[in-house]
Design a protein around this motif. Structure first.
Motif, PDB file in Angstrom:
ATOM      1  N   GLU A 132      47.303  44.890  40.974  1.00 19.36           N
ATOM      2  CA  GLU A 132      47.665  43.821  40.029  1.00 19.36           C
ATOM      3  C   GLU A 132      47.456  42.584  40.966  1.00 19.36           C
ATOM      4  N   LYS A 135      43.841  41.803  40.862  1.00 19.58           N
ATOM      5  CA  LYS A 135      43.444  41.637  39.429  1.00 19.58           C
ATOM      6  C   LYS A 135      43.544  40.119  39.212  1.00 19.58           C
ATOM      7  N   LYS A 136      44.705  39.546  39.579  1.00 16.57           N
ATOM      8  CA  LYS A 136      44.840  38.143  39.247  1.00 16.57           C
ATOM      9  C   LYS A 136      43.951  37.006  40.110  1.00 16.57           C
ATOM     10  N   ILE A 138      40.537  37.700  40.097  1.00 18.53           N
ATOM     11  CA  ILE A 138      39.235  38.119  39.459  1.00 18.53           C
ATOM     12  C   ILE A 138      38.846  36.710  38.812  1.00 18.53           C
ATOM     13  N   PRO A 141      34.905  38.634  35.752  1.00 21.26           N
ATOM     14  CA  PRO A 141      34.872  40.144  35.274  1.00 21.26           C
ATOM     15  C   PRO A 141      33.527  40.616  34.973  1.00 21.26           C
ATOM     16  N   GLU A 175      40.741  52.960  39.695  1.00 17.99           N
ATOM     17  CA  GLU A 175      41.553  51.643  39.376  1.00 17.99           C
ATOM     18  C   GLU A 175      41.007  50.532  39.963  1.00 17.99           C
ATOM     19  N   ILE A 179      39.599  47.182  37.681  1.00 13.81           N
ATOM     20  CA  ILE A 179      40.112  45.711  37.521  1.00 13.81           C
ATOM     21  C   ILE A 179      39.080  44.667  37.840  1.00 13.81           C
ATOM     22  N   THR A 180      37.837  45.059  37.988  1.00 14.23           N
ATOM     23  CA  THR A 180      36.768  44.006  38.169  1.00 14.23           C
ATOM     24  C   THR A 180      36.261  43.795  36.812  1.00 14.23           C
TER      25      THR A 180
END
Length: 284
Positions: A132, A135-136, A138, A141, A175, A179-180
């Motif tokens: 997570e 992910k923040k 990125i 994407p 996973e 997230i990318t």
């Protein structure tokens, strides 16, 4: 976050792009990597079958340097991952074996104490940094990019030593790909070996195993992504040596993540990939 970086032998000699891409994503994520000065070969997964004591002593030599640095080790190579994690666990749990290895190391002025941990890049990103949190960060994407994930044997097996993810149905790298913005696809024989371990024994069979998997991957994905230098080279070589016109790009995970983090294509050394990976840019 700070780690002692263990590159092993293959990456500096044959795959500098893995090193370069890892350092760039580490900078963006705020992870400090410190080179282990004086490191030697991990001892390779094969050494134990010839001499357990020699293999453990070589691994312990490297670990002892990181212990002096007071840093956990981060490895990029799956083979180094198995060897160092396994040795660390064996020596921590067996004082008699630890004393035996330290007798060997004493002649080199070193001592293993069992005070640190060894983790693969994938494990560091997945467990220590966290999905997570990545992910923040990125910025770009991927869109509609289908990725075939290849774990490689020594990232999660032997599970009794590595104790990371589900050895039969892992999800960590999938996973980390998702997230990318890319989509990790399921495909037949996903957990099959690349054939690399038998390359020195039977080259034709080894490359045929890799080609067989590549042919399956082509039906499901745009690129194949791995975090193992041996698997990466195996999948590139099997396609290049066969002279096939339709080739699927082989991409290292930090290269994929790096683009999604907004890092430049060249800064991730993607130009060194022998099979053109510029299709990635089309999906950003």
């Amino acid at each position: 976050m700070k780690y002692a970086l263990f590159l092993g032998c293959v990456i500096p000699a044959r795959l500098n792009s893995y090193d370069a891409a890892t350092r760039r994503i580490a900078e963006v994520l705020g992870v400090e990597l410190v080179d282990i000065e004086g490191a030697i070969c991990c001892s390779s997964p094969d050494m134990e079958s010839m001499s357990e004591e020699t293999g453990l002593a070589m691994a312990a030599y490297n670990i002892s340097i990181a212990e002096e640095m007071n840093l956990d080790i981060m490895v990029l190579c799956n083979g180094c991952n198995e060897v160092l994690v396994k040795a660390n666990k064996k020596l921590k749990e067996n004082k008699k074996l630890q004393d035996k290895v330290n007798n060997v190391l004493a002649d080199l002025g070193r001592k293993y104490n069992g005070t640190i941990e060894v983790k693969h890049l994938v494990r560091v990103l997945y467990e220590d940094f966290g999905v997570e949190k990545i992910k923040k960060k990125i910025k770009k994407p991927f869109k509609n990019l289908k990725v075939a994930v290849h774990y490689g044997c020594h990232l999660i097996k032997p599970s009794e030593f590595l104790m990371f993810d589900n050895p039969e149905n892992p999800k960590s790298l999938d996973e980390l790909v998702n997230i990318t913005g890319a989509r990790s696809v399921n495909y037949p024989d996903k957990m099959e070996c690349c054939g690399g371990p038998i390359l020195a024994v039977n080259e034709d069979l080894s490359l045929n195993i890799a080609r067989s998997k590549i042919e399956v991957v082509k039906k499901y994905a745009d690129v194949i992504v791995t975090a193992c230098p041996f698997c990466y080279l195996q999948y590139e070589n099997c396609q290049l040596l066969s002279g096939e016109k339709e080739q699927i790009p082989v991409v290292l995970y930090p290269q994929l993540l790096g683009l999604a983090l907004g890092i430049d294509y060249d800064d991730l050394a993607l130009y060194e990939n022998r099979i053109d990976a510029s299709i990635l840019l089309e999906h950003l």
